[in-house]
Write a protein that holds these residues in place. Structure first.
Motif: not given
Ligand SMILES: Cc1ncc(COP(=O)(O)O)c(C=O)c1O
Length: 458
Positions: A160, A168, A173-175
């Motif tokens: 992330s 990603h 992702l990202p978180i």
């Protein structure tokens, strides 16, 4: 490739899924099976010898046949092959390495914490930062800022932080809580006639705007590599780190220097933080720490980070984080011997001296019609290849020319790596000037071969 059904190549296709590889293409093309190493060279199964101009994955500082690292591993393996650091246990290689790293740090650091990979180390840094915010009674301070094209690894948190689409896409992702700010790449991102200093000021403004928009009390830390590696060897413009750090101090935001590539001599100083005047609160170390003979990584944390974490562990009863293999005694013994070699042989000085030669020779290609930019510091560099020099646009599709030249490099006996159209050079720190010249000659031949195929004047 050896196409016999029982060849190592065929068995690799049958049984092995590769990292960072197009799995379907691999079924057609097969692997390059590397069988042994010697100094800056590696040899494949068919006996072809290559200069490893990427030091493996930016990591084999002392070359591929260092007997002293083998002996250090055997000695430690015979004495204590495994132990850990949970519940206040420790062992000598770990104590020695922690002391050594804290003493080597270019800014005051309090403690070393051990992990097994760069990704794990960055995940750990993020968890430490969250834990610290809670310890300080600032539960809202959880957002982390990294940069577009930065690279910090592939686990869920570190991928992330990484700012590259391939890390990603389709991974969801990202978180949350991870934000990306602008890339410090003057050649590609600057406005017409914008100087490096002006560009750096604009990027620091971008960062400040992002912090203000999100709420400064919600931002915990900024992660950055001194030089971006896997994003294409992007060297920050003049004044960049100074201006970024001024913004971070204004809002009391921690700075994490991801030294996984730059650490231990790559830029011609022991740490990239020294080359660029970076004063980090956390340093993330891996790769050249052990020349990747064994996996090991470490975080160095200052008192500002350690103090609140220590108090919180006291409140909860433990710091509930640690890895079975973290600070493995054999890896730690190898790392200690490797650091001794880097110092004894002045490999940092070699990176500076031979690096200057490599940079000078590579810069001569800047006027070539297929070269957009040559950049780098010490023994790390990239040549960015373009189809249209004036417009800085790729030939055919992005990465096609990089892949073509990289393929010719291999045919010419040099292993390099293209990140898109940026062809990277990051040889072992033991490389000599005549060996750099061989790499450059292979590059010249590869570029001409590509020019022939592209139909560009050379
Ligand atoms: C700057 C940087 N950080 C982190 C990582 C991740 O390290 P690892 O592959 O050991 O997880 C890398 C790997 O290339 C890196 O270059």
């Amino acid at each position: 490739m050896d196409a016999r059904p029982n060849s190592p190549e065929a068995r690799d296709i049958s049984y092995h899924m590769h990292g960072y590889t197009n799995a379907r293409k691999h079924e057609e093309a097969g692997p390059l099976v590397i069988e042994k190493g010697d100094g800056i060279y590696v040899e494949d199964l068919a006996g072809n010898r290559y200069i490893e101009a990427m030091a493996g994955l930016w990591s084999v500082a002392v070359g591929f046949s260092e007997k002293r690292l083998v002996d250090a591993a055997v000695r430690q393996m015979s004495k204590l092959p495994y132990y850990h650091d949970f519940g206040s246990k420790s062992h000598s290689p770990l104590i020695d390495l922690a002391e050594k790293l804290v003493q080597m740090a270019p800014v005051p650091m309090s403690k070393a914490y051990f992990t097994n990979s760069g990704s794990e180390a960055n995940d750990t840094a993020m968890k430490m930062i969250w834990y610290r915010s809670n310890a300080l009674g600032q539960p809202a301070r959880k957002k982390i800022i990294s940069r577009i094209r930065g690279y910090h690894g592939v686990t869920i948190a570190s991928a992330s932080l990484t700012g590259l689409p391939n890390n990603h896409n389709s991974f969801d992702l990202p978180i949350g809580n991870v934000l990306h700010t602008s890339t410090p790449h003057h050649w590609r991102e600057a406005l017409p006639n914008e100087s490096e200093g002006e560009f750096s000021s604009r990027l620091a403004d971008d960062l400040e705007k992002l912090i203000l928009a999100e709420g400064p009390e919600t931002i915990a830390a900024f992660f950055g590599e001194p030089i971006m590696g896997a994003g294409g060897v992007i060297v920050p413009p003049a004044g960049y780190w100074e201006k970024i750090q001024a913004v971070l101090s204004k809002y009391d935001i921690l700075l994490v220097a991801d030294e996984v590539i730059c650490g231990f001599g790559r830029t011609g100083e022991m740490f990239g933080s020294q080359t660029f005047g970076i004063r980090p609160d956390i340093m993330v170390l891996s790769k050249q720490i052990s020349s990747s003979y064994l996996p090991i990584s470490a975080l160095l944390i200052n008192e500002k980070v350690f103090g609140p974490i220590a108090d919180e562990s006291n409140r909860i009863g433990t710091f509930g984080h640690g890895f079975t293999g973290g600070g493995h005694p054999v890896a730690a013994a190898v790392a200690l011997e490797n650091l001794k070699l880097i110092e004894e042989r002045d490999l940092v000085g070699n990176a500076r001296r031979v690096g200057a030669h490599m940079q000078e020779r590579l810069r001569k290609f800047a006027s070539h019609p297929l070269v957009g930019e040559v950049r780098g510091v010490g023994l790390i560099a990239a040549v960015e290849l373009v189809g249209d020099k004036a417009n800085k646009t790729p030939w055919e599709t992005a990465g096609a020319l990089g892949g073509l030249v990289n393929g010719f490099m291999q045919q010419n006996g040099v292993i390099s790596r293209n990140m898109g159209d940026a062809l990277a050079f990051c040889p072992p720190l033991i490389i000599t000037e005549p060996q750099v010249d061989q790499v450059i000659e292979a590059f010249e031949r590869s570029l001409e071969a590509a020019a022939g195929q592209v139909g560009s004047p050379s």
